[in-house]
Write a protein that holds these residues in place. Structure first.
Motif, mmCIF file in Angstrom:
data_model
loop_
_atom_site.group_PDB
_atom_site.id
_atom_site.type_symbol
_atom_site.label_atom_id
_atom_site.label_comp_id
_atom_site.label_asym_id
_atom_site.label_seq_id
_atom_site.Cartn_x
_atom_site.Cartn_y
_atom_site.Cartn_z
ATOM 1 N N LEU A 174 0.821 -1.219 0.000
ATOM 2 C CA LEU A 174 0.000 0.000 0.000
ATOM 3 C C LEU A 174 0.850 1.261 0.000
ATOM 4 C CD1 LEU A 174 -2.866 -1.057 2.434
ATOM 5 C CD2 LEU A 174 -3.052 -0.642 -0.024
ATOM 6 N N PHE A 175 1.965 1.245 0.743
ATOM 7 C CA PHE A 175 2.847 2.411 0.736
ATOM 8 C C PHE A 175 3.425 2.631 -0.661
ATOM 9 C CE2 PHE A 175 7.028 4.413 1.102
ATOM 10 C CZ PHE A 175 6.700 5.570 1.793
ATOM 11 N N ALA A 176 3.877 1.552 -1.295
ATOM 12 C CA ALA A 176 4.415 1.667 -2.652
ATOM 13 C C ALA A 176 3.343 2.197 -3.610
ATOM 14 C CB ALA A 176 4.920 0.309 -3.125
ATOM 15 N N LEU A 177 2.108 1.785 -3.396
ATOM 16 C CA LEU A 177 1.016 2.212 -4.278
ATOM 17 C C LEU A 177 0.551 3.631 -3.975
ATOM 18 C CD1 LEU A 177 -1.099 1.517 -6.451
ATOM 19 C CD2 LEU A 177 -2.515 0.549 -4.635
ATOM 20 N N GLU A 178 0.265 3.911 -2.690
ATOM 21 C CA GLU A 178 -0.313 5.211 -2.309
ATOM 22 C C GLU A 178 0.674 6.360 -2.456
ATOM 23 O OE1 GLU A 178 -3.664 5.215 0.973
ATOM 24 O OE2 GLU A 178 -1.922 4.133 1.720
ATOM 25 N N VAL A 179 1.933 6.106 -2.126
ATOM 26 C CA VAL A 179 2.898 7.202 -2.042
ATOM 27 C C VAL A 179 3.774 7.316 -3.291
ATOM 28 C CG1 VAL A 179 4.841 8.126 -0.699
ATOM 29 C CG2 VAL A 179 2.939 7.020 0.468
ATOM 30 N N ILE A 180 4.143 6.177 -3.898
ATOM 31 C CA ILE A 180 5.116 6.232 -4.988
ATOM 32 C C ILE A 180 4.500 5.986 -6.361
ATOM 33 C CG2 ILE A 180 7.261 5.209 -5.895
ATOM 34 C CD1 ILE A 180 7.988 4.617 -2.950
ATOM 35 N N ALA A 373 -2.012 11.245 8.347
ATOM 36 C CA ALA A 373 -2.083 12.655 7.982
ATOM 37 C C ALA A 373 -0.733 13.194 7.510
ATOM 38 C CB ALA A 373 -2.585 13.467 9.172
ATOM 39 N N SER A 374 0.363 12.666 8.065
ATOM 40 C CA SER A 374 1.690 13.169 7.714
ATOM 41 C C SER A 374 2.114 12.775 6.310
ATOM 42 C CB SER A 374 2.736 12.663 8.719
ATOM 43 O OG SER A 374 2.482 13.175 10.008
ATOM 44 N N ILE A 375 1.716 11.571 5.872
ATOM 45 C CA ILE A 375 2.134 11.116 4.542
ATOM 46 C C ILE A 375 0.966 11.015 3.563
ATOM 47 C CG2 ILE A 375 4.106 9.863 5.498
ATOM 48 C CD1 ILE A 375 2.571 7.260 5.155
ATOM 49 N N HIS A 376 -0.252 11.402 4.020
ATOM 50 C CA HIS A 376 -1.463 11.341 3.189
ATOM 51 C C HIS A 376 -1.675 9.941 2.621
ATOM 52 C CE1 HIS A 376 -1.711 15.988 2.367
ATOM 53 N NE2 HIS A 376 -1.741 15.669 3.652
ATOM 54 N N ALA A 377 -1.485 8.943 3.462
ATOM 55 C CA ALA A 377 -1.645 7.556 3.027
ATOM 56 C C ALA A 377 -2.350 6.762 4.116
ATOM 57 C CB ALA A 377 -0.283 6.939 2.704
ATOM 58 N N PRO A 378 -3.677 6.919 4.232
ATOM 59 C CA PRO A 378 -4.403 6.293 5.339
ATOM 60 C C PRO A 378 -4.356 4.767 5.330
ATOM 61 C CG PRO A 378 -5.919 7.316 3.775
ATOM 62 C CD PRO A 378 -4.554 7.772 3.417
ATOM 63 N N LEU A 379 -4.453 4.156 4.153
ATOM 64 C CA LEU A 379 -4.460 2.692 4.102
ATOM 65 C C LEU A 379 -3.116 2.124 4.570
ATOM 66 C CD1 LEU A 379 -6.376 2.108 0.742
ATOM 67 C CD2 LEU A 379 -7.259 1.945 3.075
ATOM 68 N N THR A 380 -2.035 2.775 4.157
ATOM 69 C CA THR A 380 -0.711 2.359 4.626
ATOM 70 C C THR A 380 -0.639 2.438 6.142
ATOM 71 O OG1 THR A 380 0.373 3.131 2.607
ATOM 72 C CG2 THR A 380 1.760 2.890 4.555
ATOM 73 N N ALA A 381 -1.100 3.560 6.697
ATOM 74 C CA ALA A 381 -1.026 3.771 8.152
ATOM 75 C C ALA A 381 -1.833 2.719 8.904
ATOM 76 C CB ALA A 381 -1.526 5.174 8.493
ATOM 77 N N ILE A 382 -3.005 2.379 8.389
ATOM 78 C CA ILE A 382 -3.873 1.403 9.061
ATOM 79 C C ILE A 382 -3.163 0.056 9.186
ATOM 80 C CG2 ILE A 382 -6.002 0.060 8.842
ATOM 81 C CD1 ILE A 382 -7.144 2.569 7.296
ATOM 82 N N MET A 411 -7.159 19.865 4.568
ATOM 83 C CA MET A 411 -7.936 21.109 4.604
ATOM 84 C C MET A 411 -7.087 22.267 5.122
ATOM 85 S SD MET A 411 -11.636 19.804 6.042
ATOM 86 C CE MET A 411 -12.111 21.459 6.484
ATOM 87 N N ILE A 412 -6.217 21.964 6.088
ATOM 88 C CA ILE A 412 -5.380 23.019 6.677
ATOM 89 C C ILE A 412 -4.192 23.338 5.780
ATOM 90 C CG2 ILE A 412 -3.972 23.660 8.683
ATOM 91 C CD1 ILE A 412 -5.674 21.657 10.317
ATOM 92 N N TYR A 413 -3.544 22.284 5.265
ATOM 93 C CA TYR A 413 -2.345 22.455 4.438
ATOM 94 C C TYR A 413 -2.265 21.285 3.466
ATOM 95 C CZ TYR A 413 2.505 23.510 3.221
ATOM 96 O OH TYR A 413 3.655 23.817 2.547
ATOM 97 N N PRO A 414 -2.300 21.515 2.163
ATOM 98 C CA PRO A 414 -2.444 20.413 1.197
ATOM 99 C C PRO A 414 -1.192 19.573 0.970
ATOM 100 C CG PRO A 414 -2.258 22.518 0.052
ATOM 101 C CD PRO A 414 -2.340 22.832 1.514
ATOM 102 N N ASN A 415 -0.030 20.034 1.406
ATOM 103 C CA ASN A 415 1.216 19.334 1.105
ATOM 104 C C ASN A 415 1.699 18.458 2.265
ATOM 105 O OD1 ASN A 415 1.749 20.477 -1.538
ATOM 106 N ND2 ASN A 415 2.188 22.393 -0.495
ATOM 107 N N THR A 416 2.536 17.482 1.912
ATOM 108 C CA THR A 416 3.326 16.759 2.896
ATOM 109 C C THR A 416 4.790 17.133 2.665
ATOM 110 O OG1 THR A 416 3.779 14.834 1.477
ATOM 111 C CG2 THR A 416 1.716 14.825 2.709
ATOM 112 N N VAL A 417 5.687 16.619 3.509
ATOM 113 C CA VAL A 417 7.115 16.900 3.289
ATOM 114 C C VAL A 417 7.588 16.258 1.997
ATOM 115 C CG1 VAL A 417 7.711 17.208 5.717
ATOM 116 C CG2 VAL A 417 7.742 14.912 4.730
ATOM 117 N N TYR A 418 6.841 15.250 1.491
ATOM 118 C CA TYR A 418 7.215 14.587 0.255
ATOM 119 C C TYR A 418 6.757 15.361 -0.989
ATOM 120 C CZ TYR A 418 7.483 10.608 3.501
ATOM 121 O OH TYR A 418 7.771 9.795 4.562
ATOM 122 N N THR A 419 5.599 16.012 -0.888
ATOM 123 C CA THR A 419 5.004 16.631 -2.089
ATOM 124 C C THR A 419 5.281 18.127 -2.191
ATOM 125 O OG1 THR A 419 2.911 17.030 -0.916
ATOM 126 C CG2 THR A 419 3.144 14.935 -2.086
#
Length: 424
Positions: A174-180, A373-382, A411-419
């Motif tokens: 999921l991390f490979a899919l959601e983030v990369i 919330a930090s990496i915008h990848a909820p399924l990975t986090a779960i 909603m507060i800030y659309p970016n992560t440290v990755y994006t």
């Protein structure tokens, strides 16, 4: 016509067979690297942290020593190039010409270990991700048949590395899919399933245990409003972490002499570690301590201020660690912040509102929510946090909190440290 079709079929079979073989190799090498990184870091972090507890002077010495060694290694061994973290993986997977050079494997491996064991307030997860992604990138360059599978092979390395660190093959994929990758192809499914299977098999052979030993038996429907509250607070805290990393990196970038960055970063880090030793390294030792402690600790003013201080300082010391030359990312800091946030929320609710909620449940849910919330990848986090604890009892509360935290953060800030892309 039949002959042409047969030739194409044979060619596709050969390509698939080679893809399977290289995926096995990538899975094994990435998992072996990830497990080795985890074991070495755990051993030496515990050793140095114990020495610092005995003699607080080491809280001053270790950070400046670790960051200095990393600086000299980069200058004289690793081609004077800064490590950019997961952004390097994005740049490579999105480009047909740009590849991850092989020196990134020892660079991120060594620098990641040195950062954490000498007190840098981050984790080895991002170092592992980039190093294992490089294994996939190097493999794709070896044969022309793999040229079209660049992203898939990079993702296979990453998925196997995440599996090795967190004992969760699902989280790896999921991390490979959601983030990369952000797309599913036939080659992605084949290569990633094989790589994580090899990685998980290696974990089973080595009898690797879950990172956190937690007893979770139940959760109550009446706690749903509090899970929602925790999800919102997790989203806010993740934005604070993201903004802190981006702010300190931009400010430290203005300092022209690199050793001045090391000195300034070491001063901030040393003072913080002296006040709150829980901030040392990955912080998993602190999470284990509060998980294993009696959860019904009454919330006193001192304890509340301590939790608040840790939550306030952790994003700052993580940011300073990275800005002054340390190697790492926001995985471990997010889990750390989430655990302490969950415990603080549970303690406040139980002390002042007599909610009788279960603190350890809130710690686990908080870990997943802040990471989501930090990496915008909820399924990975779960699946990552469920894998960390080897327990799926809290799956539905974690699911709700992770999606709430992600969309609160966006909603507060659309970016992560990755994006985030700095404006020129």
């Amino acid at each position: 016509m039949n002959k042409t079709a047969q030739i194409k079929k044979n060619h596709q079979f050969i390509k698939t067979r080679k893809l399977v073989i290289v995926s096995i190799l990538i899975g094994f090498l990435s998992a072996f690297l990830g497990i080795s990184l985890k074991k070495i870091t755990e051993y030496y972090e515990e050793l140095f942290f114990h020495q610092a507890n005995l003699n607080p002077f080491f809280y001053i010495l270790f950070p400046v020593f670790g960051l200095s060694v990393i600086y000299f290694l980069r200058q004289y061994l690793f081609k004077k190039k800064e490590n950019k973290g997961i952004k390097e993986v994005f740049e490579s997977s999105n480009s047909k010409t740009k590849n991850l050079p092989s020196y990134k494997i020892p660079s991120h491996t060594i620098n990641g270990i040195l950062t954490v064991i000498f007190g840098g307030s981050t984790g080895i997860e991002v170092s592992t991700v980039v190093a294992t992604a490089t294994i996939g990138s190097v493999a794709h360059q070896k044969e022309n048949v793999f040229r079209q599978y660049k992203t898939e092979l990079i993702c296979a390395g990453v998925a196997a590395g995440i599996t090795a660190l967190f004992s969760s093959p699902i989280a790896g994929i999921l991390f490979a899919l959601e983030v990369i990758s952000r797309k599913v192809t036939r080659a992605f499914v084949i290569s990633n399933l094989i790589a994580v299977s090899i990685a998980f098999g290696l974990l089973a052979i080595l009898n690797e245990k879950p990172l956190f030993t937690v007893t979770i038996t139940t959760w109550h429907l009446r706690a749903i409003p509090y899970f929602i509250l925790l999800g919102i607070l997790a989203g806010i805290n993740s934005v604070y972490l993201t903004k802190s990393v981006l702010f300190f990196k931009s400010q430290f970038a203005k300092i022209e002499t690199h050793y001045h960055k090391i000195i300034l970063g070491s001063i901030i880090l040393s003072i913080s570690l002296f006040i709150f030793p829980q901030l040392y390294g990955e912080g998993y030792h602190a999470i284990k301590t509060i998980i294993n402690t009696n959860n019904e600790i009454p919330l006193t003013l001192t304890l509340g201020l301590s939790f608040a201080g840790v939550l306030f300082l952790k994003p700052i010391v993580t940011s300073v660690t990275l800005a002054s030359g340390g190697d790492g990312g926001v995985f471990a800091p997010s889990l750390f912040i989430g655990a302490f946030l969950g415990l603080l929320v549970a303690s406040v609710l139980n002390t002042f509102f007599d909610t009788q909620i279960i603190p350890v449940n809130f710690m686990i849910i908080g870990m997943a929510a802040v990471l989501s919330a930090s990496i915008h990848a909820p399924l990975t986090a779960i699946f990552l946090v469920c894998g960390l604890t080897n327990n799926y009892t809290l799956f539905f509360p974690i699911l709700a909190a992770c999606f709430i935290s992600k969309y609160t953060a966006k909603m507060i800030y659309p970016n992560t440290v990755y994006t985030f892309v700095p404006s020129i």
